[in-house]
Design a protein around this motif. Structure first.
Motif, PDB file in Angstrom:
ATOM      1  N   ALA A 145      -4.486   1.902  -1.016  1.00  0.00           N
ATOM      2  CA  ALA A 145      -3.994   1.300  -2.262  1.00  0.00           C
ATOM      3  C   ALA A 145      -3.942   2.316  -3.396  1.00  0.00           C
ATOM      4  CB  ALA A 145      -4.885   0.117  -2.645  1.00  0.00           C
ATOM      5  N   LEU A 146      -4.807   3.338  -3.324  1.00  0.00           N
ATOM      6  CA  LEU A 146      -4.794   4.402  -4.342  1.00  0.00           C
ATOM      7  C   LEU A 146      -3.749   5.475  -4.038  1.00  0.00           C
ATOM      8  CD1 LEU A 146      -8.653   4.926  -4.808  1.00  0.00           C
ATOM      9  CD2 LEU A 146      -7.060   3.913  -6.466  1.00  0.00           C
ATOM     10  N   GLN A 193     -13.780  -1.336   3.633  1.00  0.00           N
ATOM     11  CA  GLN A 193     -14.498  -0.546   2.636  1.00  0.00           C
ATOM     12  C   GLN A 193     -13.809   0.787   2.320  1.00  0.00           C
ATOM     13  OE1 GLN A 193     -18.580   0.912   3.486  1.00  0.00           O
ATOM     14  NE2 GLN A 193     -19.172  -0.816   2.204  1.00  0.00           N
ATOM     15  N   LYS A 194     -13.102   1.359   3.294  1.00  0.00           N
ATOM     16  CA  LYS A 194     -12.552   2.698   3.055  1.00  0.00           C
ATOM     17  C   LYS A 194     -11.031   2.779   3.196  1.00  0.00           C
ATOM     18  CE  LYS A 194     -14.879   6.758   3.923  1.00  0.00           C
ATOM     19  NZ  LYS A 194     -15.468   7.760   4.820  1.00  0.00           N
ATOM     20  N   LEU A 195     -10.495   2.240   4.295  1.00  0.00           N
ATOM     21  CA  LEU A 195      -9.063   2.462   4.534  1.00  0.00           C
ATOM     22  C   LEU A 195      -8.197   1.728   3.510  1.00  0.00           C
ATOM     23  CD1 LEU A 195      -8.811   2.459   8.452  1.00  0.00           C
ATOM     24  CD2 LEU A 195      -9.410   4.304   6.884  1.00  0.00           C
ATOM     25  N   LEU A 235      -0.341  21.274  -0.484  1.00  0.00           N
ATOM     26  CA  LEU A 235       0.932  20.714  -0.950  1.00  0.00           C
ATOM     27  C   LEU A 235       0.730  19.782  -2.149  1.00  0.00           C
ATOM     28  CD1 LEU A 235       2.610  19.754   2.483  1.00  0.00           C
ATOM     29  CD2 LEU A 235       3.170  21.705   1.020  1.00  0.00           C
ATOM     30  N   GLY A 236      -0.545  19.624  -2.564  1.00  0.00           N
ATOM     31  CA  GLY A 236      -0.844  18.779  -3.716  1.00  0.00           C
ATOM     32  C   GLY A 236      -1.043  17.311  -3.369  1.00  0.00           C
ATOM     33  N   ILE A 237      -1.240  17.036  -2.065  1.00  0.00           N
ATOM     34  CA  ILE A 237      -1.436  15.646  -1.629  1.00  0.00           C
ATOM     35  C   ILE A 237      -2.932  15.345  -1.573  1.00  0.00           C
ATOM     36  CG2 ILE A 237      -1.144  14.091   0.360  1.00  0.00           C
ATOM     37  CD1 ILE A 237       1.504  15.614   0.933  1.00  0.00           C
ATOM     38  N   SER A 238      -3.313  14.167  -2.059  1.00  0.00           N
ATOM     39  CA  SER A 238      -4.718  13.775  -2.067  1.00  0.00           C
ATOM     40  C   SER A 238      -5.087  13.183  -0.700  1.00  0.00           C
ATOM     41  CB  SER A 238      -4.904  12.746  -3.182  1.00  0.00           C
ATOM     42  OG  SER A 238      -6.211  12.383  -3.276  1.00  0.00           O
ATOM     43  N   VAL A 239      -6.098  13.777  -0.070  1.00  0.00           N
ATOM     44  CA  VAL A 239      -6.404  13.440   1.331  1.00  0.00           C
ATOM     45  C   VAL A 239      -7.840  12.940   1.475  1.00  0.00           C
ATOM     46  CG1 VAL A 239      -6.477  14.346   3.699  1.00  0.00           C
ATOM     47  CG2 VAL A 239      -4.856  15.319   2.063  1.00  0.00           C
ATOM     48  N   ILE A 240      -8.015  11.948   2.337  1.00  0.00           N
ATOM     49  CA  ILE A 240      -9.353  11.480   2.741  1.00  0.00           C
ATOM     50  C   ILE A 240      -9.469  11.734   4.248  1.00  0.00           C
ATOM     51  CG2 ILE A 240     -10.763   9.400   3.118  1.00  0.00           C
ATOM     52  CD1 ILE A 240     -10.606   9.713   0.257  1.00  0.00           C
ATOM     53  N   VAL A 241     -10.590  12.296   4.673  1.00  0.00           N
ATOM     54  CA  VAL A 241     -10.824  12.504   6.109  1.00  0.00           C
ATOM     55  C   VAL A 241     -11.933  11.563   6.542  1.00  0.00           C
ATOM     56  CG1 VAL A 241     -11.583  14.159   7.863  1.00  0.00           C
ATOM     57  CG2 VAL A 241     -10.067  14.909   6.023  1.00  0.00           C
ATOM     58  N   THR A 242     -11.676  10.806   7.595  1.00  0.00           N
ATOM     59  CA  THR A 242     -12.677   9.838   8.034  1.00  0.00           C
ATOM     60  C   THR A 242     -12.614   9.684   9.553  1.00  0.00           C
ATOM     61  OG1 THR A 242     -13.552   7.620   7.584  1.00  0.00           O
ATOM     62  CG2 THR A 242     -11.152   7.832   7.663  1.00  0.00           C
ATOM     63  N   ARG A 243     -13.489   8.833  10.098  1.00  0.00           N
ATOM     64  CA  ARG A 243     -13.520   8.715  11.555  1.00  0.00           C
ATOM     65  C   ARG A 243     -14.066   7.356  11.980  1.00  0.00           C
ATOM     66  NH1 ARG A 243     -18.899  12.291  13.196  1.00  0.00           N
ATOM     67  NH2 ARG A 243     -20.333  11.117  11.915  1.00  0.00           N
ATOM     68  N   MET A 270       0.852  -1.190   0.000  1.00  0.00           N
ATOM     69  CA  MET A 270       0.000   0.000   0.000  1.00  0.00           C
ATOM     70  C   MET A 270       0.888   1.241   0.000  1.00  0.00           C
ATOM     71  SD  MET A 270      -3.053  -0.927   2.591  1.00  0.00           S
ATOM     72  CE  MET A 270      -3.899  -2.492   2.531  1.00  0.00           C
ATOM     73  N   SER A 271       0.548   2.217  -0.831  1.00  0.00           N
ATOM     74  CA  SER A 271       1.438   3.353  -0.970  1.00  0.00           C
ATOM     75  C   SER A 271       0.974   4.598  -0.227  1.00  0.00           C
ATOM     76  CB  SER A 271       1.611   3.674  -2.450  1.00  0.00           C
ATOM     77  OG  SER A 271       0.339   3.763  -3.029  1.00  0.00           O
ATOM     78  N   GLY A 272      -0.290   4.636   0.229  1.00  0.00           N
ATOM     79  CA  GLY A 272      -0.770   5.804   0.966  1.00  0.00           C
ATOM     80  C   GLY A 272      -0.270   5.787   2.401  1.00  0.00           C
ATOM     81  N   LYS A 273      -0.796   6.727   3.172  1.00  0.00           N
ATOM     82  CA  LYS A 273      -0.411   6.811   4.596  1.00  0.00           C
ATOM     83  C   LYS A 273      -1.665   6.916   5.449  1.00  0.00           C
ATOM     84  CE  LYS A 273       4.086   7.277   3.901  1.00  0.00           C
ATOM     85  NZ  LYS A 273       4.837   6.019   3.939  1.00  0.00           N
TER      86      LYS A 273
END
Ligand code: Z5A
Length: 209
Positions: A88-89, A81-83, A30-38, A1-4
């Motif tokens: 992976a993206l 379903q999400k993380l 900074l041009g980073i693609s971000v997902i916010v979740t909880r 997996m390449s994301g953080k």
């Protein structure tokens, strides 16, 4: 997996939501693609579980083990379903609470068996741990008074005793001591801007953003 996977943890009112929003804006600039979740509530199923977990019901209290299993169910769905798909993206995921919340609240707070909690955390995550966990450390009283200042009714867990919240806070300090490479303590009592600056430094240092 390449994301953080970057998790924000701490007692009520420690400033997670505030700092996640600031961090999201900064990373996107900074041009980073971000997902916010909880957690709980990061998926459609999880939203139903969140309501069951946090609504106050005087006559039908949730048993401690039931609570533990519901958090685990929420997490299993969230990871699948999400993380995992977003990691992976290559996305950066900012997650409000994860496995350490279960250790702190159900383990240290409720006193449930730690080895059972660790097993459930492992089952729910299939071993997915955070790349970095920011622990916003504030006094329990400060966190609760911030929450009481927000004109939102306190939920079922927020209404627990001060002693419960102190055990949770102690749990976070034990977790941070046990996992120094994963969990970083940040003084959450400082101003919002100062805390954000500290978090930027940590992300640059630990994740080279
Ligand atoms: N829970 C559990 O028991 N087991 C588990 O496994 C999991 C969760 C995953 C839901 O959490 C509940 O679920 C939680 C633990 C349990 N217990 N409760 N209740 P939640 O994260 O949804 O709810 P919360 O912990 O109460 O967080 P919150 O309400 O979202 O608060 P916060 O995100 O930490 O704080 P905030 O919203 O950013 O800030 C609160 C107020 O303080 C607001 O007015 C801000 O403007 C102010 N604030 C923030 N930062 C500052 C600073 N630096 N200075 C001054 N004022 C500030």
């Amino acid at each position: 997996m390449s994301g953080k996977l970057i998790v924000f943890e701490g007692v009520e009112g420690c400033g997670k939501t505030t700092q996640m929003q600031l961090c999201c804006q900064w990373l996107e600039n900074l041009g980073i693609s971000v997902i916010v979740t909880r957690e709980p509530g990061g998926t459609e199923l999880g939203l139903h579980l969140r309501r069951l977990l946090l609504e106050k019901s005087e006559d039908k209290p949730v048993a401690d083990v039931t609570e533990l299993l519901l958090y685990a169910a929420d997490r299993a769905q969230h990871v699948e379903q999400k993380l995992k798909p977003n990691l992976a993206l290559g996305k950066y995921i900012l997650c409000d609470r994860y496995t350490d919340s279960t250790v702190a609240y159900q383990g240290y707070g409720r006193g449930l068996n730690m080895s059972l909690i660790e097993q459930l955390n492992y089952i729910a995550t299939a071993g997915l741990t955070s790349d970095l966990t920011i622990w916003l450390d504030v006094d329990v009283e400060m966190g609760l008074s911030r929450k009481r200042g927000d004109a939102v009714p306190l939920d079922r867990i927020e209404q627990e005793t001060i002693a419960f919240h102190r055990r949770v806070s102690h749990g976070y300090s034990k977790l941070a001591a046990a996992h120094p490479s994963r969990i970083v303590r940040v003084d959450g009592s400082l101003s919002k801007e100062t805390v954000h600056g500290v978090i930027q430094d940590i992300l640059r240092d630990r994740l080279q953003v």
